[in-house]
Design an enzyme around this catalytic site. Sequence first.
Site, PDB file in Angstrom:
ATOM      1  N   TYR A  38       0.855  -1.192   0.000  1.00  0.00           N
ATOM      2  CA  TYR A  38       0.000   0.000   0.000  1.00  0.00           C
ATOM      3  C   TYR A  38       0.889   1.239   0.000  1.00  0.00           C
ATOM      4  O   TYR A  38       0.726   2.159   0.774  1.00  0.00           O
ATOM      5  CB  TYR A  38      -0.922  -0.030   1.227  1.00  0.00           C
ATOM      6  CG  TYR A  38      -2.114   0.906   1.128  1.00  0.00           C
ATOM      7  CD1 TYR A  38      -3.190   0.591   0.308  1.00  0.00           C
ATOM      8  CD2 TYR A  38      -2.159   2.092   1.867  1.00  0.00           C
ATOM      9  CE1 TYR A  38      -4.284   1.443   0.224  1.00  0.00           C
ATOM     10  CE2 TYR A  38      -3.246   2.943   1.793  1.00  0.00           C
ATOM     11  CZ  TYR A  38      -4.309   2.615   0.970  1.00  0.00           C
ATOM     12  OH  TYR A  38      -5.398   3.449   0.887  1.00  0.00           O
ATOM     13  N   GLN A  47       2.157   3.036  -5.552  1.00  0.00           N
ATOM     14  CA  GLN A  47       1.218   2.426  -6.503  1.00  0.00           C
ATOM     15  C   GLN A  47       0.075   1.711  -5.791  1.00  0.00           C
ATOM     16  O   GLN A  47      -1.077   1.776  -6.214  1.00  0.00           O
ATOM     17  CB  GLN A  47       1.947   1.427  -7.422  1.00  0.00           C
ATOM     18  CG  GLN A  47       2.894   2.074  -8.417  1.00  0.00           C
ATOM     19  CD  GLN A  47       2.180   2.930  -9.458  1.00  0.00           C
ATOM     20  OE1 GLN A  47       1.062   2.646  -9.893  1.00  0.00           O
ATOM     21  NE2 GLN A  47       2.809   4.020  -9.845  1.00  0.00           N
ATOM     22  N   ARG A  65       1.825  -6.741   5.610  1.00  0.00           N
ATOM     23  CA  ARG A  65       2.464  -7.409   6.733  1.00  0.00           C
ATOM     24  C   ARG A  65       1.790  -6.959   8.017  1.00  0.00           C
ATOM     25  O   ARG A  65       1.426  -5.780   8.138  1.00  0.00           O
ATOM     26  CB  ARG A  65       3.946  -7.007   6.827  1.00  0.00           C
ATOM     27  CG  ARG A  65       4.813  -7.566   5.751  1.00  0.00           C
ATOM     28  CD  ARG A  65       6.141  -6.842   5.754  1.00  0.00           C
ATOM     29  NE  ARG A  65       5.973  -5.426   5.452  1.00  0.00           N
ATOM     30  CZ  ARG A  65       6.944  -4.542   5.377  1.00  0.00           C
ATOM     31  NH1 ARG A  65       8.164  -4.902   5.629  1.00  0.00           N
ATOM     32  NH2 ARG A  65       6.692  -3.279   5.080  1.00  0.00           N
ATOM     33  N   SER A 116       1.057   0.966   7.002  1.00  0.00           N
ATOM     34  CA  SER A 116       0.020   1.251   6.010  1.00  0.00           C
ATOM     35  C   SER A 116      -1.341   0.687   6.385  1.00  0.00           C
ATOM     36  O   SER A 116      -2.347   1.088   5.800  1.00  0.00           O
ATOM     37  CB  SER A 116       0.435   0.662   4.654  1.00  0.00           C
ATOM     38  OG  SER A 116       1.688   1.152   4.265  1.00  0.00           O
ATOM     39  N   HIS A 144       5.626  -3.460 -12.814  1.00  0.00           N
ATOM     40  CA  HIS A 144       6.971  -3.343 -13.385  1.00  0.00           C
ATOM     41  C   HIS A 144       7.464  -4.778 -13.584  1.00  0.00           C
ATOM     42  O   HIS A 144       7.189  -5.645 -12.751  1.00  0.00           O
ATOM     43  CB  HIS A 144       7.878  -2.558 -12.431  1.00  0.00           C
ATOM     44  CG  HIS A 144       9.312  -2.452 -12.868  1.00  0.00           C
ATOM     45  ND1 HIS A 144       9.691  -2.170 -14.157  1.00  0.00           N
ATOM     46  CD2 HIS A 144      10.478  -2.609 -12.169  1.00  0.00           C
ATOM     47  CE1 HIS A 144      11.014  -2.138 -14.234  1.00  0.00           C
ATOM     48  NE2 HIS A 144      11.513  -2.404 -13.046  1.00  0.00           N
ATOM     49  N   ASP A 155      12.528   0.841 -18.932  1.00  0.00           N
ATOM     50  CA  ASP A 155      12.324   1.542 -17.664  1.00  0.00           C
ATOM     51  C   ASP A 155      13.645   1.657 -16.902  1.00  0.00           C
ATOM     52  O   ASP A 155      14.014   2.728 -16.423  1.00  0.00           O
ATOM     53  CB  ASP A 155      11.289   0.775 -16.827  1.00  0.00           C
ATOM     54  CG  ASP A 155      10.783   1.565 -15.640  1.00  0.00           C
ATOM     55  OD1 ASP A 155      10.087   2.565 -15.860  1.00  0.00           O
ATOM     56  OD2 ASP A 155      11.092   1.186 -14.494  1.00  0.00           O
ATOM     57  N   SER A 175      16.081  32.447 -23.843  1.00  0.00           N
ATOM     58  CA  SER A 175      16.623  33.526 -24.673  1.00  0.00           C
ATOM     59  C   SER A 175      17.362  32.950 -25.877  1.00  0.00           C
ATOM     60  O   SER A 175      17.765  31.783 -25.876  1.00  0.00           O
ATOM     61  CB  SER A 175      17.601  34.366 -23.847  1.00  0.00           C
ATOM     62  OG  SER A 175      18.749  33.585 -23.536  1.00  0.00           O
TER      63      SER A 175
END
Length: 342
Positions: free
Chosen positions: A25, A28, A48, A53, A108, A191, A252
Site C-alpha cells: 500500500y 502504486q 504485513r 500502512s 513493473h 524503464d 533567450s
Amino acid sequence: MAELFYDADANLGVLQQRKVAIIGYGSQGHAHALNLRDSGIDVRVGLRPGSKSVEKAENEGLRVVSVAQAAQEADVIMILAPDQVQRIVYRDEIAPYLQPGNALFFAHGFNIRFGYIQPPAGVDVCMVAPKGPGHLVRREYAEGRGVPVLVCVEKDETGFAWSLALAYAKGIGGLRAGGIRSTFTEETESDLFGEQAVLCGGASALITAGWETLVEAGYQPEIAYFECLHEMKLIVDLMYEGGIAKMRWSVSDTAEYGDYVSGPRVIDAGVKQRMREVLADIQSGAFAQRFIDDQDAGGPEFYALRAKAEAHPIEATGRELRKLMAWVKSHDDDYTEGTAAR
Ligand code: NAD
Ligand code: MG
C-alpha cells in the site's frame, strides 16, 4: 507505431467477476486499491502485520488482511511491494495459494523479466504499469481522468489474460488516457535504462558535475546551485509541456545558441557509447543480479552509496537555500533526509 487502447476497448465486467488482492500500500498500491474499489471491484489489501500502512488503508474504508490471506481469497493478485522484496513475498505468501486460472499482476516487469519469480503453469501473468507515480494515478482518477499505462501479457494460460489486463487498466483509470500494448521485456529494459542513463543517474550526475565545475572554478556554491540544479525544474517543465522545442522557444536566443553549440560538446558520442554499455548490462541481467545480490546481503553497497551521495556538499548548499523558498519547502514534507535505511 504503438497500439493504443481506450475505455471502449475494455470490459470492466471481466474484472468485476473476480476477487482482487493488492499486495502493498505504497505509492502504486494505494492508488490501485482505491481506484479499483471506486470502479466497483472487490478489493482487499494484503499487508504485513504491523505495517504502518494498515491504518491508512483501513481509514480509506479498505479491507486489510495478511498477504497470505489476500492471496488465498483472490484470483487476481497484483504485487506492489518493492521490487527487491517481491520474490520473497511471492515465495512465502503467494505461491502456496496460487490456483490454476488465477492471474498474477505486476506494475513493473523486473522479477519476471530476470526470472526471480517463476509462476506455475495455469496462472496468467500480466502487467499494468502506469507511466506516473501512484499519487498522480489516484488524483487523476478522482478527477475523472487517468494516467497512461503500459499493458502487457507474459503468459496467457487461460486464454483471457489480455481482456483481464485491459479490464484492470480500465479499472485504475488508465484507459481514460490510453493504454499502450508492450511486453515485460520492453517495459523492464526501457524503464531501467531510462532511470539509470537519463532520469535519475544521468540527470543527477550531470547536475553534480556542473555544480562542481563552477565551484572548483571559484564561483559561490549557492550561485552554482541555482544555475545547475534549481533551474532544472523550469527547463524540464517546458520540455514536459511542449517537447525540447518549446524549451528552446521559451529561453533567450543566447541560451538557445549555447544549447546548440555546447550541449553536444558535453554529451558526446562517448556518452552514447557508455549508454549502450549500461543498456547491455541491463539486457544481460548483470545489473539486476548486482542489485539483488547486494539486497540479499543487506544492501551494503546500496547504503554506502546512499550515504556517500547524501554527504556531497551540493546537498548542504541546497538545504540552506531552500529555506529561502517557502514554496519549495512546502513540497518537501514526505522526504526524510539523512537516513541510511528507509
Ligand atoms: P513503495 O515502496 O511506495 O510501496 C511498497 C509497499 O509494499 C509499501 O506499502 C510497503 O509497506 C509494502 N511492503 C514492503 N515490504 C513488504 C512485504 N514484505 N510484504 C508486503 N508488503 C510489503 O513501492 P512502489 O513505488 O509503489 O512500487 C511498487 C511497484 O510498482 C514496483 O514494482 C515498482 O517498480 C512499480 N512502479 C512504481 C512506480 C512509482 O512511481 N512509484 C511507477 C510504476 C511502477
Ligand atoms: Mg519508470
